[in-house]
Each structure stands twice: as structure tokens, then as C-alpha cells.
Scaffold this active site. Structure first.
Site, mmCIF file in Angstrom:
data_model
loop_
_atom_site.group_PDB
_atom_site.id
_atom_site.type_symbol
_atom_site.label_atom_id
_atom_site.label_comp_id
_atom_site.label_asym_id
_atom_site.label_seq_id
_atom_site.Cartn_x
_atom_site.Cartn_y
_atom_site.Cartn_z
ATOM 1 C CG ASP B 229 -1.920 1.096 1.227
ATOM 2 O OD1 ASP B 229 -1.890 1.903 0.277
ATOM 3 O OD2 ASP B 229 -2.754 1.140 2.157
ATOM 4 C CG HIS B 231 -1.828 4.959 3.056
ATOM 5 N ND1 HIS B 231 -2.135 6.010 3.871
ATOM 6 C CD2 HIS B 231 -2.735 3.998 3.339
ATOM 7 C CE1 HIS B 231 -3.184 5.703 4.621
ATOM 8 N NE2 HIS B 231 -3.567 4.492 4.310
ATOM 9 C CD GLU B 255 -4.566 -0.194 -0.701
ATOM 10 O OE1 GLU B 255 -4.373 -1.418 -0.552
ATOM 11 O OE2 GLU B 255 -5.182 0.504 0.101
ATOM 12 C CD GLU B 281 -7.816 3.316 1.059
ATOM 13 O OE1 GLU B 281 -7.411 2.152 0.868
ATOM 14 O OE2 GLU B 281 -7.357 4.056 1.934
ATOM 15 C CG HIS B 331 -10.295 0.397 2.550
ATOM 16 N ND1 HIS B 331 -11.039 1.222 3.370
ATOM 17 C CD2 HIS B 331 -9.028 0.499 2.982
ATOM 18 C CE1 HIS B 331 -10.235 1.794 4.248
ATOM 19 N NE2 HIS B 331 -9.008 1.380 4.038
#
Lengths: 205, 427
Positions: B229, B231, B255, B281, B331
Site C-alpha cells: 500500500d 497510501h 495500492e 477506497e 477496503h
């Protein structure tokens, strides 16, 4: 252009006879994109609900020209095989009303296609030229779709055929009153297929 | 057209004396549906803010709908860092809910979304999500079926494949995690990136990121799927460099390699690398996912059932994604109601890949509290899969009394992180 004018004259007559009823023009996929574009432009002022399957949904860039050149809404979908083809038609902005086929795509696939169409503000009017079980399925599908617009119900003109269809489903599901087919209230599709009637009307070789 | 006239006409009947322009407004589940709707009506809505710790950045926001038939439904509207707004937005929907027929969930979803005029962002998306989940819970209980059966599932009788988080950089710890995973049938982990990045990355930071990901593969071994991830800490420029460097590691996905607002930037990264790219998400409603899906550039969508618009919207997004050959890996980093609700939708997706849960292989305090609430180990895997709930609806009972031990501690911000020079960094 003679064809476009003939179409226009025909709708003038239909309008005169049928008052404020709405109409759809079915092109049956029989025109070239170029001819379909001219027809779509020529009938624009008639404000038909839509021009259905004006040409085969093959070459999207050619089909797109029809929509570029007129405001006549276009219907497509009965011949598509995959949801991806529906997505291409939506992305290329060639379709105003999506017309998946009840018997060809079924409830599940049409629900998926409708979810896709919803985000393009495109309505769904499932194509249906099959029997009364399909009609029962169509009613349930319609009631579950936020972007449902209208359902074609293939009611035969002969009284005997209508009776047969009602007999097959253990009662009529194709009765339209004040423009609406009532929703079934029984569980499942809400019909009881009559197997003896199936046997009675079976096609004999 | 006639359908619309019909609906409008019924509204006029309900509101005598009102001008026609306003007459189409009517309370939900009333006259227009009298002959075909259910006789169940929602009579009460209770909203709960639940802080497991007083300083939690994500107090759970739960909603309970009560009906005149005694059936109740639970949903989750937790919004990280914005608990107060989610609670208030649920209250704003009270008029949409009380008196409504909970079986008509699509109708009410449309009403909450369309009649709000301003289209849904994360706050409204979360509130709609909570109410939608609670209505599906009621629908399932009334029909005596788990929600995944109402959605046409399950696709996989073994349950829903999931992954835990693996936050360690330590080689020995990763090796132990591998042993645990092999023993318990866990097939996948997700980790993050070690630091914060500016929009152009230094060589040292890029190499540390690459080494971190290589270390995950070395520690966890060749046969466990690894997701990383980013992020949104990286820009498209930095992300692309790292993605290309780690291509040989055969990651399951990377991700949010850049922030979510600009979906074309996300698509650009996906086009430049063979590493599967996952995102979504922070996307709200099927409409919010349309452009990304339409571009067909990303590989995996991760919409969150507590924000995207509940079960109704998550199902639609999955259907849309399928048309582009995009897989779903939803998510889940909030509370257990949304987690359990997600499992039902997962089980009905032909294009499902894997389900997140923000937990480690060892259950902590949070997981113990969830087990106390529900009487079963909610969102814990068995043989690498979340077992399918068997009870009707979302498949659990929850008592209001059990939530009282965790009073609402107020809204708290999510992590606020900064670069060395004090400027704002993506977390």
C-alpha cells in the site's frame, strides 16, 4: 432522403390516429450508419422516444456520427454478447437507451449492464420478443432497476395466441392497464407454469 | 414518461392544496407502492458513536433501524477522522428513513442520493452506506436469508479469501509470519512504504522503498501473495520508478500509488508498469468510480462498503468493474459491521479477488472486543478465508448495552504527518 420523408409522413399519420401516444422507430439494424444518421436527423422534430437499432452496433466511430449529427435518442443492445461491449457503447456516447434482451442476457446480466448504464444517465428498456415467462421476468427486473424506462411486451394480436400465453403461465401476466403491467405479487417470478398447457401447445415435428 | 407522471400524480393526492411543482414530494413507501410494497415500516433510527479508546481517530459510527414488525437492522457509517460529521449526516437523513419500507432499499438509496441535491462526498456517502447496510440486514432477516444469497451468491463455498497486514521490516519477524501463514492457510499479506515522499524522489529514498519491498518478498517467501500500500504517499513520477523496479517480485498489487483525485494520473502509472494497480477506497458512489473503470487502466478496485454507498453501491461498482476486467479487493479498516457486510457482497462477486481486514495474524484488543459483541470471532480467518455468515441478514445480533462500555470520545483527526521542513506530507 425519400426514406426519411416516408418515415416522417408515417408518424404524422400514426400521431393523428393515436393522439398523444409515444412511438419508437425500429431500424432493425438494417441501415448503414450514414443513412441512419440522415434518418435520425430528419425525424428529430418528431420527438420519438428513440430510434432503435438504426444500424449494427459494429464500428463505434461510425455509429457515433449518428448521435453527433442529431438529438434523436438511439437504442442499442439486443445483439451485444459481453458487458464490455455495452461499456464501449456508453464510453463512445453512441447509446441513449440500453436494450439488452431478456432471453439473451437474463436478469443477472441485465442488472450488471444497468448498473453500468446508470452512471452515464442512460436508461434501460429491455428488448423482449419471447414468451410470457420472459415477460414475468421482465416485470421483476423493471421494478428493481432505478434507471428502467419502459418494457416492450410482445402481446400477439390474435386472441387465441393471447389466451395460450395466459394459459402457459397459469394466468395472465401480460395485461396492461392504463399503460402499466401490474407487478406480480406471488413468490419467485410470480407465475405457475402450466405443464399440461406446455404439452398441449408443444410444437409437433 | 408515463411512469414518472404516475409517480407525480400519486404525490399530488397526498398533499392537497400544495402547488403542483412541489407535489411530487412524498414520504417514502407511501401510497404509490401500497399495492406492491411490503407492510413493514421503519419506526426508529438510533445512531451510535463508539470509541474503543478515548483518542481513537475512527470512532465507530453505527446505525440501528427499528421496524414496526420488531425486526431491527444494523449498519456502519464510520468515517475516519470525521466521526461527528457522519453522525450528524445520519441524523439529516432521519426524514428519509422513518416511515420507509426497508424492503425498497434501491428506492431509498436513490432518494437519499438524488434528493440531497449536492452529490455525495465521503460524509454523505458514509451516512448512505450505514442506512443501506441496515436496510439490507432487515431485508435478509425478513426473508430468512443471508444477504449474500439475496445477491445471488455464494460463488465460493470455502468462504471469502482475505489478507492481514504485515507491518514488520524485520527479517526474523517476517520469517515467523511466513511460518504462521503456512500453518494457518493464510495466502496473502499487505504492507506499506517506510517513509514520506515528495513529488520528486531522492535516490536514497527510492532505493530504501525498493529494498523494503524486496525484503518483504525475501522474508515471506515466493508462495505468499504480497500487496504493498503506497497510501498515496508517492507522486505518479516517484511511484512509477518504484513500480518498475519491483516488477520482478510479482506482487499481487500496489495500492494507491498516487493521491485519488486525479484518476488520469493513476491510470498513467498503471499504463507504465506491469505491476497490478489497486485503488478506490476513497471513491464515493458508482458515479465516482465510472471514469476510472471506463479507462480500463487499473487492475483492482477497492471501494469501501462504509463510504461508497453500502451494499447497493458496492455491488454495482463490482458489476461495473467486471465489464473492464477489473477485480475487486474491498477496503475495510473501520468497524466490524461494515466488515461483515462486505463479506456478503464479496461472496456474490464473480470478479472478487481478496478482502482486506486491518488486523494482524494475532488478534489484539480490537478483535477481542468484536468477539465479545457478536459472540463469534468476527473478521478472523479460518484457513485463509473469512467464513460465510450463516444467519439471515448480515448474520449477527448486537446489543446496545454492549456498546455502552465504549462511549463516544469525540472526533479525532487522522495522523497528521509532515516532511523534514515542516510542510504537509501524505500519510
Amino acid at each position: 432522403m425519400a426514406f426519411a420523408e416516408a418515415v416522417s409522413r408515417r408518424f404524422d399519420k400514426l400521431r393523428a390516429a393515436a393522439g398523444d401516444a409515444d412511438f419508437v422507430l425500429d431500424g432493425a439494424g438494417s441501415l448503414t450508419p450514414g443513412d441512419a444518421g440522415r434518418v435520425a436527423a430528419a425525424i428529430e422534430h418528431l420527438h420519438l422516444l428513440w430510434f432503435d437499432e438504426p444500424c449494427p452496433l459494429s464500428n463505434l466511430s461510425a455509429v457515433r456520427k449518428i448521435n453527433d449529427e442529431s438529438a434523436t435518442p438511439l437504442g442499442f443492445g439486443r445483439h451485444v454478447e459481453q458487458p464490455g461491449e455495452v461499456q464501449d457503447a456508453l464510453r463512445e456516447e453512441v447509446v441513449d437507451i440500453l436494450r439488452p434482451d431478456l432471453a439473451h442476457h437474463g436478469i443477472s446480466q441485465i442488472r450488471r449492464m444497468a448498473a453500468l448504464a446508470e452512471t452515464y444517465y442512460v436508461a434501460v428498456a429491455p428488448h423482449h420478443d419471447g414468451g410470457p415467462i420472459g415477460t414475468a421476468a421482465a416485470l421483476h427486473l423493471a421494478a428493481s432497476l432505478p434507471n428502467f424506462f419502459i418494457q416492450h411486451i410482445p402481446i400477439p394480436s390474435a386472441e387465441a395466441d393471447r389466451r395460450m400465453r395466459a394459459e402457459l403461465t397459469g394466468g395472465p401476466v401480460e395485461t396492461v392497464k392504463d399503460g402499466f403491467a401490474p407487478l406480480p405479487t406471488a413468490p419467485g417470478l410470480g407465475i405457475a407454469v402450466h405443464e399440461e398447457a406446455l404439452e398441449k401447445y408443444k410444437e409437433r415435428a | 414518461m408515463r411512469r414518472r407522471e404516475f409517480l407525480a400524480a400519486s404525490g399530488i393526492g397526498l398533499l392537497p392544496g400544495r402547488p403542483a411543482a412541489f407535489a411530487a414530494q412524498s414520504s417514502p413507501g407511501t401510497d404509490a407502492f401500497r399495492a406492491v410494497g411490503s407492510r413493514i415500516r421503519i419506526t426508529g433510527m438510533k445512531v451510535f458513536g463508539v470509541s474503543l479508546t478515548p483518542d481513537s481517530d475512527r470512532p465507530y459510527v453505527f446505525v440501528k433501524l427499528e421496524t414496526d414488525q420488531g425486526v431491527v437492522g444494523w449498519g456502519e457509517a464510520t468515517l475516519e477522522g470525521k466521526a461527528g460529521a457522519a453522525l450528524a449526516c445520519l441524523e439529516d437523513f432521519r426524514d428519509f428513513v422513518i416511515g420507509a419500507d426497508p424492503m425498497q432499499v434501491e428506492h431509498h438509496w436513490q432518494s437519499m442520493y438524488v434528493h440531497s441535491f449536492y452529490r455525495a462526498g465521503p460524509v454523505m456517502g458514509s451516512a448512505i452506506s450505514g442506512i443501506d447496510q441496515a436496510m439490507w440486514d432487515i431485508r435478509g432477516k425478513v426473508l430468512s436469508l443471508p444477504v449474500y444469497q439475496l445477491l445471488g451468491g455464494p460463488f465460493d463455498p470455502r468462504g471469502v479469501r482475505g489478507y492481514y497486514h504485515a507491518d514488520s521490516e524485520d527479517r526474523d519477524e517476517l520469517l515467523r509470519l511466513r511460518q504462521t501463514a503456512l500453518r494457518e492457510g493464510i495466502s496473502c499479506f499487505k504492507s506499506g512504504l517506510p517513509e514520506y515522499y515528495e513529488w520528486i524522489g531522492t535516490r536514497a529514498k527510492i532505493e530504501r522503498a525498493v529494498r523494503h519491498i524486496q525484503g518483504l518478498r525475501e522474508g515471506l517467501g515466493p508462495d505468499i501473495d504480497i500487496a504493498v500500500d503506497f497510501h498515496a504517499k508517492t507522486s505518479p513520477s516517484v511511484a512509477t520508478i518504484i513500480c518498475k523496479e519491483v516488477e520482478p517480485l510479482n506482487l499481487l498489487f500496489i495500492e494507491e500509488p498516487c493521491p485519488p483525485e486525479n484518476v488520469k494520473a493513476m491510470a498513467r502509472i498503471a499504463r507504465r508498469t506491469t505491476v497490478p494497480i489497486a485503488t478506490g477506497e476513497r471513491l464515493i458512489a458508482p458515479y465516482g468510480c465510472r471514469e476510472l473503470i471506463e479507462m480500463g487502466a487499473i487492475d483492482i478496485l477497492q471501494t469501501d462498503i462504509n463510504h461508497v454507498g453500502g451494499i447497493t453501491a458496492l455491488w454495482k461498482v463490482a458489476a461495473m468493474a467486471g465489464a473492464s476486467g477489473i477485480s475487486m479487493a474491498p477496503h475495510a479498516c473501520e468497524g466490524p459491521i461494515g466488515g461483515l457486510a462486505t463479506l456478503h457482497v464479496d461472496a456474490a462477486m464473480p470478479n472478487f479477488l481478496v478482502q482486506e481486514i486491518c488486523s494482524g495474524v494475532q488478534p489484539g484488543m480490537k478483535e477481542k472486543i468484536w468477539e465479545e459483541w457478536f459472540g463469534f470471532p468476527a473478521m478472523r480467518m479460518v484457513n485463509g478465508r473469512f467464513p460465510l455468515p450463516e444467519k439471515p441478514g448480515l448474520g449477527f445480533e448486537l446489543s446496545e448495552a454492549s456498546l455502552k462500555r465504549f462511549p463516544f470520545g469525540g472526533t479525532r483527526p487522522m495522523a497528521r504527518v509532515f516532511h523534514e521542513d515542516g510542510s504537509v506530507a501524505e500519510w
